[in-house]
Scaffold this active site. Sequence first.
Site, PDB file in Angstrom:
ATOM      1  N   TRP A  11       0.721  -1.203   0.170  1.00 40.51           N
ATOM      2  CA  TRP A  11      -0.448   0.509  -0.289  1.00 40.51           C
ATOM      3  C   TRP A  11       0.950   1.252  -0.121  1.00 40.51           C
ATOM      4  O   TRP A  11       0.247   2.231  -0.012  1.00 40.51           O
ATOM      5  CB  TRP A  11      -0.584   0.087   1.439  1.00 40.51           C
ATOM      6  N   GLU A 168      11.526  -7.307  -9.214  1.00 36.20           N
ATOM      7  CA  GLU A 168      10.422  -6.019  -9.717  1.00 36.20           C
ATOM      8  C   GLU A 168      11.358  -4.968 -10.420  1.00 36.20           C
ATOM      9  O   GLU A 168      12.405  -4.211  -9.922  1.00 36.20           O
ATOM     10  CB  GLU A 168       9.698  -4.705  -8.529  1.00 36.20           C
ATOM     11  N   SER A 212       2.998  -3.199 -12.020  1.00 35.05           N
ATOM     12  CA  SER A 212       1.950  -2.854 -12.417  1.00 35.05           C
ATOM     13  C   SER A 212       1.275  -4.099 -12.729  1.00 35.05           C
ATOM     14  O   SER A 212       0.299  -4.217 -14.455  1.00 35.05           O
ATOM     15  CB  SER A 212       2.448  -2.179 -14.271  1.00 35.05           C
ATOM     16  N   GLY A 233       0.664  -3.099  -6.456  1.00 36.22           N
ATOM     17  CA  GLY A 233       1.027  -1.751  -5.376  1.00 36.22           C
ATOM     18  C   GLY A 233      -0.161  -1.114  -6.086  1.00 36.22           C
ATOM     19  O   GLY A 233      -1.302  -1.370  -4.912  1.00 36.22           O
ATOM     20  N   GLY A 234      -0.438  -0.310  -6.874  1.00 40.06           N
ATOM     21  CA  GLY A 234      -1.676   0.899  -7.417  1.00 40.06           C
ATOM     22  C   GLY A 234      -2.282  -0.270  -7.428  1.00 40.06           C
ATOM     23  O   GLY A 234      -3.673   0.076  -6.150  1.00 40.06           O
TER      24      GLY A 234
HETATM   25  P1  PGA Z   1       2.652  -0.893  -8.848  1.00 36.37           P
HETATM   26  O1  PGA Z   1       3.752  -1.055  -7.972  1.00 36.37           O
HETATM   27  O2  PGA Z   1       1.768  -2.585  -8.714  1.00 36.37           O
HETATM   28  O3  PGA Z   1       1.860   0.303  -8.446  1.00 36.37           O
HETATM   29  O4  PGA Z   1       3.355  -0.817  -9.859  1.00 36.37           O
HETATM   30  C1  PGA Z   1       4.309  -2.520  -7.267  1.00 36.37           C
HETATM   31  C2  PGA Z   1       5.549  -2.368  -5.877  1.00 36.37           C
HETATM   32  O5  PGA Z   1       5.632  -0.742  -6.216  1.00 36.37           O
HETATM   33  O6  PGA Z   1       5.658  -3.027  -5.438  1.00 36.37           O
END
Ligand code: PGA
Length: 255
Positions: A11, A168, A212, A233-234
Site C-alpha cells: 500500500w 520488480e 504494474s 502496488g496501485g
Molecule cells: P505497482 O507497484 O504495482 O503500482 O507498479 C508495485 C510495487 O512497487 O511494489
Amino acid sequence: MNKGLIIAGNWKMHKTAGESAAFFQELDQLLESENYRDDLTILIFPPFTSLAAVRGITSRIEIGAQNMGAHEQGAFTGEISPLMLKDLVKYVMIGHSERRQLFGEDDSLINQKIRLTLSHGFTPMLCVGETLDERERGRTLDRIASQLDLGLAGVTPEKVQDVVIAYEPVWAIGTGKTASPEEAQEVHAAIRDILKKKSHDANKNFILYGGSVNPDNSGYLMNQPDIDGALIGGASLKIESFFDIILNSSNPVRQ
Ligand code: PGA
C-alpha cells in the site's frame, strides 16, 4: 510439490488506520463468500500507522511491514525496530526500489536489515530489480545477481530458503509497463538458479513478480513456472482490483 502462491499488496504511503481496517473487513467478507484456492497466501503491507488497527481482524489476510530499521533500539529518530513489529506482523519487506532510490538504501544496509529480520523470526521479502538503463545495456541479470549476493550475504542456506524474493523491474513500477510473462519468467528462472547455490532448497523459495500487475495481466504472469505470486502496488489499493487478482490466480477452483 505445489507450494502455493502469495498475492501481496504493497500500500506504500496510502490509507489511514481507519481506511485500512475497513478494507480488511470488506476483503475478509469477500473472501469468506468466494471459493479461492486454499494454497494461496494473501498478504498486505499497510503503512506502519495501520498495523495495530488491522491486526486481529481476520486470519485470512497475513500482514507485513513495508520496511524496518537496522537496529533493535537506540537513538534512531523515526525508525521502527523489530521489537516493535514483533506482535504485529509476520512479513517484513526489505529493499523496495523506492527505499533504494528515494531513501538511499544500499545493499549493505539491506543485508543488515535482512539478517536482523531473520534473527527475530520474521519472513523477509527481499526486493530486487533492474532500472531501464540497466535493462537496455543488457545488465539485468548481473544487477539481480549482485543484489542477491550482497543482500543475502552471511545468511545460512536454511534461512535463505525462508526469504521471499520479489522481482520488480524498476521501469515497471507504477508506470503501467509490465514485463511480458516470458520476460519475467526468464529473470525468475535466473533468480531460482542463483538461489540454488545459496538456498537449502531453492524450489521452496517464493519468487514474486511486481511492477504494474493488474487483473488483466496477473493470470498470465502467474501461469509461469517460476513465478510464485505477485507484489501489487496501485491495483492493491482498490478492493475490486485486488480481489480480481486473487480470483484470477485461483481460476482452476473458481466456481
Ligand atoms: P505497482 O507497484 O504495482 O503500482 O507498479 C508495485 C510495487 O512497487 O511494489
